[in-house]
Design a protein around this motif. Structure first.
Motif, mmCIF file in Angstrom:
data_model
loop_
_atom_site.group_PDB
_atom_site.id
_atom_site.type_symbol
_atom_site.label_atom_id
_atom_site.label_comp_id
_atom_site.label_asym_id
_atom_site.label_seq_id
_atom_site.Cartn_x
_atom_site.Cartn_y
_atom_site.Cartn_z
ATOM 1 N N LEU A 1 0.672 -1.182 -0.091
ATOM 2 C CA LEU A 1 -0.079 -0.016 0.119
ATOM 3 C C LEU A 1 0.829 1.422 0.047
ATOM 4 N N THR A 2 1.920 1.486 0.637
ATOM 5 C CA THR A 2 2.850 2.439 0.479
ATOM 6 C C THR A 2 3.490 2.797 -0.897
ATOM 7 N N LYS A 3 3.790 1.643 -1.430
ATOM 8 C CA LYS A 3 4.071 1.792 -2.763
ATOM 9 C C LYS A 3 2.892 2.330 -3.657
ATOM 10 N N MET A 4 1.920 1.972 -3.420
ATOM 11 C CA MET A 4 0.679 2.542 -4.053
ATOM 12 C C MET A 4 0.261 3.935 -3.927
ATOM 13 N N LEU A 5 0.415 4.417 -2.542
ATOM 14 C CA LEU A 5 0.342 5.719 -2.389
ATOM 15 C C LEU A 5 1.436 6.580 -2.993
ATOM 16 N N LEU A 6 2.740 6.223 -3.154
ATOM 17 C CA LEU A 6 3.655 6.652 -3.830
ATOM 18 C C LEU A 6 3.477 6.766 -5.275
ATOM 19 N N ASN A 7 2.853 5.699 -5.957
ATOM 20 C CA ASN A 7 2.497 5.573 -7.295
ATOM 21 C C ASN A 7 1.268 6.736 -7.889
ATOM 22 N N GLU A 8 0.395 7.144 -6.698
ATOM 23 C CA GLU A 8 -0.798 7.840 -6.757
ATOM 24 C C GLU A 8 -0.069 9.202 -6.692
ATOM 25 N N GLY A 9 0.957 9.513 -6.180
ATOM 26 C CA GLY A 9 1.503 11.062 -6.057
ATOM 27 C C GLY A 9 1.034 11.568 -4.647
#
Length: 168
Positions: free
Chosen positions: A127-135
């Motif tokens: 989820l932290t990677k997903m957050l980063l990918n969403e800006g």
């Protein structure tokens, strides 16, 4: 095609029935969903208290600088929740927009007063990677109370979720 989403740690939900919301006790029972723009607000364990903020039409440059808003959105959580965020798997339920109407454009909330069956269910990890990918910039603090007061006194657009679970 427009889709709306619901996030859960439960992978077995077959249909969503309208329910009362503790956050909106005067509203009738509804099925709640989030739009694509705001879905990072829900990339967290359900009970995790969090404050998100972003630049809106009325946001001043002074607040952008004061809050060091260098990404499209900042989400602040209490540090104690970080490892739970790293370990949790969420399930993204995707709904057709057909029976939904906008409840709160700022927060991206959509509601339906009908039973809704998901079009698909996807397991989400990292989820932290997903957050980063969403800006999204994730910030950790010992407690959310000071952040809450600062954001409420600003011109930022914001969402405050599960603050009843925040540390005192």
């Amino acid at each position: 095609m427009t889709n709306y989403f619901h996030y859960s740690e439960d992978a077995t939900i077959k249909r969503f029935e309208p329910r009362l919301s503790p956050s909106f006790p005067d509203e009738p029972p509804m099925v709640w969903a989030i739009d694509e723009t705001h879905r990072p607000l829900y990339y967290f364990p359900r009970q995790c208290p969090r404050i998100a903020y972003w630049k809106g039409g009325g946001t001043t440059e002074q607040d952008v600088e004061a809050f060091q808003l260098n990404t499209r959105m900042v989400i602040v959580i209490e540090a104690d929740w970080f490892y739970r965020l790293e370990d949790v798997a969420l399930y993204q339920y995707t709904f057709s927009a057909q029976s939904f109407s906008c409840f709160d454009e700022n927060a991206g909330y959509y509601t339906s007063r009908s039973i809704v069956e998901p079009r698909r269910v996807d397991r989400l990890n990292s989820l932290t990677k997903m957050l980063l990918n969403e800006g999204v910039e994730l910030r950790l603090v010992p407690t959310l109370h000071k952040v809450k007061e600062e954001v409420l006194g600003s011109t930022l657009n914001f969402s405050m979720i599960r603050l009843r679970n925040a540390r005192n």
